[in-house]
Write a protein that holds these residues in place. Structure first.
Motif, PDB file in Angstrom:
ATOM      1  N   UNK A 265       0.827  -1.202   0.000  1.00  0.00           N
ATOM      2  CA  UNK A 265       0.000   0.000   0.000  1.00  0.00           C
ATOM      3  C   UNK A 265       0.862   1.254   0.000  1.00  0.00           C
ATOM      4  N   UNK A 266       1.958   1.255   0.767  1.00  0.00           N
ATOM      5  CA  UNK A 266       2.841   2.422   0.809  1.00  0.00           C
ATOM      6  C   UNK A 266       3.549   2.626  -0.525  1.00  0.00           C
ATOM      7  N   UNK A 267       4.001   1.528  -1.147  1.00  0.00           N
ATOM      8  CA  UNK A 267       4.655   1.654  -2.449  1.00  0.00           C
ATOM      9  C   UNK A 267       3.677   2.149  -3.509  1.00  0.00           C
ATOM     10  N   UNK A 268       2.440   1.649  -3.472  1.00  0.00           N
ATOM     11  CA  UNK A 268       1.440   2.078  -4.455  1.00  0.00           C
ATOM     12  C   UNK A 268       1.078   3.542  -4.252  1.00  0.00           C
ATOM     13  N   UNK A 269       0.948   3.964  -3.001  1.00  0.00           N
ATOM     14  CA  UNK A 269       0.569   5.357  -2.712  1.00  0.00           C
ATOM     15  C   UNK A 269       1.615   6.345  -3.198  1.00  0.00           C
ATOM     16  N   UNK A 270       2.882   5.975  -3.092  1.00  0.00           N
ATOM     17  CA  UNK A 270       3.971   6.884  -3.452  1.00  0.00           C
ATOM     18  C   UNK A 270       4.493   6.660  -4.875  1.00  0.00           C
ATOM     19  N   UNK A 271       3.886   5.744  -5.627  1.00  0.00           N
ATOM     20  CA  UNK A 271       4.295   5.518  -7.010  1.00  0.00           C
ATOM     21  C   UNK A 271       5.658   4.873  -7.147  1.00  0.00           C
ATOM     22  N   UNK A 272       6.046   4.065  -6.165  1.00  0.00           N
ATOM     23  CA  UNK A 272       7.355   3.420  -6.204  1.00  0.00           C
ATOM     24  C   UNK A 272       7.221   1.918  -6.432  1.00  0.00           C
ATOM     25  N   UNK A 273       8.356   1.288  -6.710  1.00  0.00           N
ATOM     26  CA  UNK A 273       8.425  -0.156  -6.771  1.00  0.00           C
ATOM     27  C   UNK A 273       8.923  -0.701  -5.442  1.00  0.00           C
ATOM     28  N   UNK A 274       9.074  -2.019  -5.367  1.00  0.00           N
ATOM     29  CA  UNK A 274       9.536  -2.678  -4.148  1.00  0.00           C
ATOM     30  C   UNK A 274      10.769  -3.505  -4.487  1.00  0.00           C
ATOM     31  N   UNK A 275      11.812  -3.344  -3.687  1.00  0.00           N
ATOM     32  CA  UNK A 275      13.036  -4.124  -3.839  1.00  0.00           C
ATOM     33  C   UNK A 275      13.124  -5.119  -2.695  1.00  0.00           C
ATOM     34  N   UNK A 276      13.219  -6.406  -3.041  1.00  0.00           N
ATOM     35  CA  UNK A 276      13.287  -7.478  -2.050  1.00  0.00           C
ATOM     36  C   UNK A 276      14.605  -8.230  -2.180  1.00  0.00           C
ATOM     37  N   UNK A 277      14.983  -8.873  -1.086  1.00  0.00           N
ATOM     38  CA  UNK A 277      16.156  -9.731  -1.110  1.00  0.00           C
ATOM     39  C   UNK A 277      15.839 -11.051  -1.804  1.00  0.00           C
ATOM     40  N   UNK A 278      16.815 -11.603  -2.480  1.00  0.00           N
ATOM     41  CA  UNK A 278      16.693 -12.950  -3.014  1.00  0.00           C
ATOM     42  C   UNK A 278      16.897 -13.923  -1.864  1.00  0.00           C
ATOM     43  N   UNK A 279      15.864 -14.700  -1.551  1.00  0.00           N
ATOM     44  CA  UNK A 279      15.906 -15.551  -0.368  1.00  0.00           C
ATOM     45  C   UNK A 279      16.423 -16.948  -0.657  1.00  0.00           C
ATOM     46  N   UNK A 280      16.701 -17.277  -1.903  1.00  0.00           N
ATOM     47  CA  UNK A 280      17.153 -18.621  -2.241  1.00  0.00           C
ATOM     48  C   UNK A 280      18.434 -18.960  -1.487  1.00  0.00           C
ATOM     49  N   UNK A 281      18.386 -20.061  -0.737  1.00  0.00           N
ATOM     50  CA  UNK A 281      19.566 -20.510  -0.012  1.00  0.00           C
ATOM     51  C   UNK A 281      19.891 -19.717   1.223  1.00  0.00           C
ATOM     52  N   UNK A 282      18.914 -18.975   1.785  1.00  0.00           N
ATOM     53  CA  UNK A 282      19.207 -18.134   2.931  1.00  0.00           C
ATOM     54  C   UNK A 282      19.659 -18.944   4.135  1.00  0.00           C
ATOM     55  N   UNK A 283      19.094 -20.143   4.314  1.00  0.00           N
ATOM     56  CA  UNK A 283      19.463 -20.957   5.472  1.00  0.00           C
ATOM     57  C   UNK A 283      20.883 -21.511   5.343  1.00  0.00           C
ATOM     58  N   UNK A 284      21.314 -21.761   4.105  1.00  0.00           N
ATOM     59  CA  UNK A 284      22.671 -22.236   3.903  1.00  0.00           C
ATOM     60  C   UNK A 284      23.680 -21.095   3.980  1.00  0.00           C
ATOM     61  N   UNK A 285      23.271 -19.894   3.565  1.00  0.00           N
ATOM     62  CA  UNK A 285      24.196 -18.752   3.559  1.00  0.00           C
ATOM     63  C   UNK A 285      24.413 -18.181   4.946  1.00  0.00           C
ATOM     64  N   UNK A 286      23.352 -18.176   5.766  1.00  0.00           N
ATOM     65  CA  UNK A 286      23.421 -17.488   7.043  1.00  0.00           C
ATOM     66  C   UNK A 286      24.420 -18.166   7.981  1.00  0.00           C
ATOM     67  N   UNK A 287      25.273 -17.361   8.606  1.00  0.00           N
ATOM     68  CA  UNK A 287      26.223 -17.828   9.604  1.00  0.00           C
ATOM     69  C   UNK A 287      25.838 -17.184  10.929  1.00  0.00           C
ATOM     70  N   UNK A 288      25.105 -17.940  11.738  1.00  0.00           N
ATOM     71  CA  UNK A 288      24.528 -17.376  12.947  1.00  0.00           C
ATOM     72  C   UNK A 288      24.849 -18.252  14.138  1.00  0.00           C
ATOM     73  N   UNK A 289      24.725 -17.636  15.323  1.00  0.00           N
ATOM     74  CA  UNK A 289      24.851 -18.412  16.545  1.00  0.00           C
ATOM     75  C   UNK A 289      23.628 -19.302  16.703  1.00  0.00           C
ATOM     76  N   UNK A 290      23.759 -20.330  17.529  1.00  0.00           N
ATOM     77  CA  UNK A 290      22.706 -21.333  17.635  1.00  0.00           C
ATOM     78  C   UNK A 290      21.350 -20.741  18.017  1.00  0.00           C
ATOM     79  N   UNK A 291      21.237 -19.834  19.011  1.00  0.00           N
ATOM     80  CA  UNK A 291      19.917 -19.261  19.326  1.00  0.00           C
ATOM     81  C   UNK A 291      19.298 -18.509  18.151  1.00  0.00           C
TER      82      UNK A 291
END
Length: 390
Positions: A265-291
């Motif tokens: 709704x915010x993008x449509x109201x302001x006449x903009x597009x939306x930029x998203x992250x490519x999520x493919x393989x996010x679980x394999x890429x992420x290097x995080x602590x166990x919690x």
């Protein structure tokens, strides 16, 4: 574009018994056909039909269309299995999971969904009833209900097959609808960057953050309860864990719908597009602590991305996907990239120009800039073909 609307059936006890018997018969037939397909290596509908069609009709008493759908459902299941094996869903070839998945026939649950076409199912939208085929004969006047907006979409745009499913003793029809896309905004004024994260599910380049500490506290309580129930190993604990998992999934889905609606709704109201992250393989890429791994894996980020994409497609808002690499370490002002720019999880402080901002908002600015560059270079707006909206 295709959307899926789910409506709730309100059958009488006799009608519910007939629907249950039909679902069990169709899935027993599909399981038997899956065994034949495995033994004869007949994974295509035309090939499997030669081996299974007559036997299915004779043994389970299915009608011609129901038998055809049982065979097609079996072939579709093997197609999905083959794709999952190829994409590594069951591990590497030769691993225990891979061998276990590929070394036996597909089995269908007694209450797995059964497809219905227009010969087996007809809708009366004014009376809000359906006429549906069962093994006990055709049931007429089976009532259904749903939200007003969903029923309007169903009456105006339904096309193709519908699936009969039973979930928790409740009956639903999942219908496919063909919706006209909005006129695409080919000259956006800019892009709204969306960063997906652990503490904040989504943060936009406008400075808005969605679902912070309150939701995370609830997610932590859910995780502790899930862990506690899994340790008990009793039937009641498993039953309660299953019920709680469904409740948690429905709540997460509702939150994702609300977040995606506000962003589009915010993008449509302001006449903009939306930029998203490519999520493919996010679980394999992420290097995080166990919690943090548990927190990352417990949220349906792909679902949120698909909700944003299909809502944007309906509104004519362009969507582009960018590589999220180093967006959390890159300065959105001078573009200096270093791990030291993140002194803490929430703070970004550039070591070169001194720019300081919330880390998620800085990442969303980088995603916005990359989205604009991708659009200028000719990136196409994309969205999934099939999305559940009910």
């Amino acid at each position: 574009m295709k959307l899926v609307v789910r409506v709730k059936l309100l059958p009488t006890p006799l009608q519910a018994a007939a629907l249950e018997a039909t679902l069990h018969a169709c899935n027993q037939a599909a399981t038997w056909a899956a065994g034949v397909a495995f033994e004869e290596n007949a994974r295509r509908p035309l090939e499997l039909r030669k081996h299974a069609y007559a036997e299915i009709r004779f043994r389970w008493g299915l009608g011609a269309q129901a038998a055809q759908h049982a065979i097609k459902k079996t072939c579709d299941a093997y197609t999905t299995l083959r794709a999952n094996l190829r994409n590594g869903r069951y591990g590497r070839p030769g691993s225990r999971r891979h061998v276990r998945a590929s070394g036996k026939p597909v089995v269908f649950r007694p209450q797995a969904a059964q497809p219905y076409d227009d010969r087996m199912l007809s809708w009366e939208h004014q009376a809000r009833t359906v006429s549906i085929w069962t093994t006990a004969g055709r049931l007429k006047g089976v009532a259904f209900t749903g939200q007003a907006g969903q029923l309007e979409v169903l009456a105006a745009h339904r096309q193709g097959e519908s699936d009969l499913v039973c979930q928790g003793g409740k009956w639903f029809l999942i219908a496919t609808c063909e919706i006209a896309e909005g006129d695409l905004n080919t000259h956006p004024a800019g892009f709204l960057g969306v960063d997906l994260g652990i503490v904040n599910v989504a943060a936009t380049s406008d400075g808005e953050r969605h679902c912070g500490r309150r939701i995370n506290r609830k997610r932590e309580r859910d995780r502790k309860l899930r862990s506690k129930l899994q340790k008990k190993h009793t039937k009641s604990a498993k039953r309660r864990a299953k019920k709680h998992a469904g409740k948690e999934a429905r709540r997460n889905k509702d939150i994702n719908h609300k977040i995606s609606k506000r962003i589009v709704a915010e993008a449509e109201r302001t006449g903009r597009g939306i930029a998203l992250e490519t999520l493919t393989g996010i679980r394999e890429r992420a290097r995080l602590r166990k919690p943090q791994r548990t927190t990352l894996h417990s949220w349906p980020f792909a679902q949120l991305g698909s909700f944003i994409a299909y809502k944007a497609k309906r509104a004519g808002v362009p969507v582009v996907y960018v590589d999220p690499a180093y967006t959390s370490q890159e300065c959105s002002q001078c573009h200096h990239t270093a791990r030291d720019n993140r002194p803490s999880q929430a703070v970004f402080s550039c070591r070169v120009c001194g720019f300081v901002e919330h880390a998620d908002h800085n990442a969303s600015h980088n995603i916005r800039q990359r989205g604009w560059m991708a659009w200028v270079c000719g990136a196409q707006s994309t969205a999934p073909e099939l999305t559940l909206i009910a």
